[in-house]
Design a protein around this motif. Structure first.
Motif: not given
Ligand SMILES: [Cu+2]
Length: 466
Positions: A398, A449, A454, A459
């Motif tokens: 990430h 991220c 994501h 995230m």
């Molecule tokens: Cu990620």
């Protein structure tokens, strides 16, 4: 006289404003238009977005010390908002719908005006929905006097492209958990068998672009044999990291994410999503073509541009490298040293942030809490030295990005060093990367991220201080 914040909100509210105030600015703003355009990819036409000035210039090249005085006009027929990636504006001008400002309605505009205190290679992109996947991004270059008139500047902006619309890509990613998708036709997405192995490239792309083109018809930049070139490489991809392959050329990496490092010489440099590399090259004194390639990590697929010296011949370059490029590691990151490190100081506050989630259901989060506006921000106090220890508990890498600040990479798996100052760092699976910053820009700032799907799946966290 309106405060800057009120001014920004007010001019958004009136839409396309002719009233940018003589009292707040003595020069006309640079106009950036969000527009649709058609590009050709793999022989097919594709409708994508772009950010360009009325004269057709993509993005902005400006100078340190000048104000960033910009009007964004939204001509794409849907709401949008543009984030100035790597800059440190007052937070209301950061360009994130959830935290910093109102979206710009279709046909509307928004004005920005803040000082540029530092040069470097930055970029701009939509922070609204999944528009970034449709190339709503552009270079943002701030010249700082380190440019040499004898050194030619070449900007390379990388992107991943899919004919599948982004909302369908997301839907496919999210729907994969309920059945075993192996063997099914899942264009745009692929399912891992198990999550015991590190996992790369969870979206399969139709093409990879350098300056909006594939290697079937790459951009060819004329350079002088024996001349000097500064590459400004921007990874504006939504999900894809690359190894930059300079081929016969050897380069000096002089800055990452726009900020100087002690130079590192090499032929091959990793660049994860949202990062930038400034690389200085000397072109050999021969007439020849010198490809600058970006090879997708873990794959053979590549894109790039060609530097053409003298009367060299450009031969066709395959879209597939001979061998797959390795997954990105922190090998280079460990060796980078900031040209101007943060002052040596103990952290006043450390936040531990676990990167959590799973391909199953495509749920991604910090500390097992997917983002919503109700998630409390991380606590920070102005003036503190803050460290974020980011521990990746997932099987995917990430790239994490902090808004409104630069941070210094100060530890990898507990091993401390005075690494690069930057705004985006890769956290590989089962690895902890610690970054430090000084809380000197009050506001409500995302830390997320930078893999688009994501981030969209949760995230994303924030920190806030007044
Ligand atoms: Cu990620």
């Amino acid at each position: 006289m309106l405060s800057r914040r009120n001014f920004l909100v007010a001019s958004m509210a009136v839409g396309v404003a002719s009233r940018v105030c003589a009292q707040t600015s003595d020069a006309a703003p640079t106009v950036l238009r969000l527009e649709r355009r058609d590009i050709e990819v793999n022989g097919k036409s594709a409708s994508v977005f772009c950010i360009r000035q009325p004269d057709g210039t993509f993005g902005i090249i400006t100078d340190v010390g000048k104000p960033f005085r910009v009007r964004v006009e939204n001509n794409i027929g849907e709401p949008s908002l543009i984030h100035w990636h790597g800059l440190t504006p007052p937070w209301r001008q950061d360009g994130v719908p959830e935290t910093s400002g109102l979206t710009i309605p279709p046909g509307g505009s928004a004005d920005y005006d803040f000082p540029l205190r530092r040069g470097g290679t930055y970029w701009m992109h939509s922070h609204y929905g999944l528009q970034e996947q449709l190339l709503l991004s552009a270079p943002l270059i701030i010249r700082d006097g380190s440019e040499n008139p004898s050194r030619q500047e070449v900007v390379v902006i990388l992107a991943d492209f899919n004919f599948t619309p982004p909302d369908q890509i997301l839907a496919q990613l999210q729907s994969r958990q309920t059945h075993d998708m192996r063997g099914m036709d899942m264009h745009g997405a692929e399912m891992p068998a198990m999550e015991s192995e590190p996992r790369l490239n969870d979206v399969q792309y139709d093409a990879f672009l350098a300056n909006s083109r594939t290697l079937a018809d790459p951009e060819v930049v004329k350079v002088e044999p024996g001349g000097r070139v500064r590459l400004r490489i921007i990874n504006a991809s939504s999900m894809s990291a690359y190894n930059i392959d300079l081929g016969q050329l050897e380069g000096d990496l002089i800055a990452v994410d726009g900020i100087r490092v002690q130079p590192v010489r090499g032929h091959n440099f990793p660049v994860t999503v949202a990062q930038r590399l400034d690389i200085e090259l000397t072109i050999p004194k021969i007439a020849s073509a010198f490809p600058v390639l970006a090879v997708l990590e873990g794959e053979r697929t590549q894109t790039g541009i060609v530097l053409l010296a003298g009367k060299g011949q450009v031969t066709r370059i395959s879209g597939m490298a001979e061998v797959a490029s390795p997954p990105l590691t922190l090998g280079l990151e460990r060796s980078l040293r900031a040209a101007e490190p943060l002052a040596d100081r103990e952290a006043d506050r450390t936040h531990v942030l676990n990167l959590t989630g799973s391909m199953q259901g495509y749920r991604w989060s910090f500390n097992n809490v997917p983002w919503s506006k109700d998630v409390p921000p991380l606590i920070v106090t102005e003036g503190e030295r803050v460290e974020l220890a980011v521990a990746n508990q997932t099987m995917m890498p990430h790239p994490v990005h902090l808004h409104g600040h630069s941070f210094q990479v100060v530890a990898i798996d507990g091993h401390r060093f005075a690494g690069a100052v930057r705004d985006t760092v890769l956290v590989p699976p089962k690895t902890t990367v610690t970054v430090a910053f000084d809380a000197g820009n009050p506001g409500w700032w995302p830390f997320h991220c930078h893999l688009l799907y994501h981030q969209h799946a949760g995230m994303f966290a924030t920190l806030r201080y007044a």
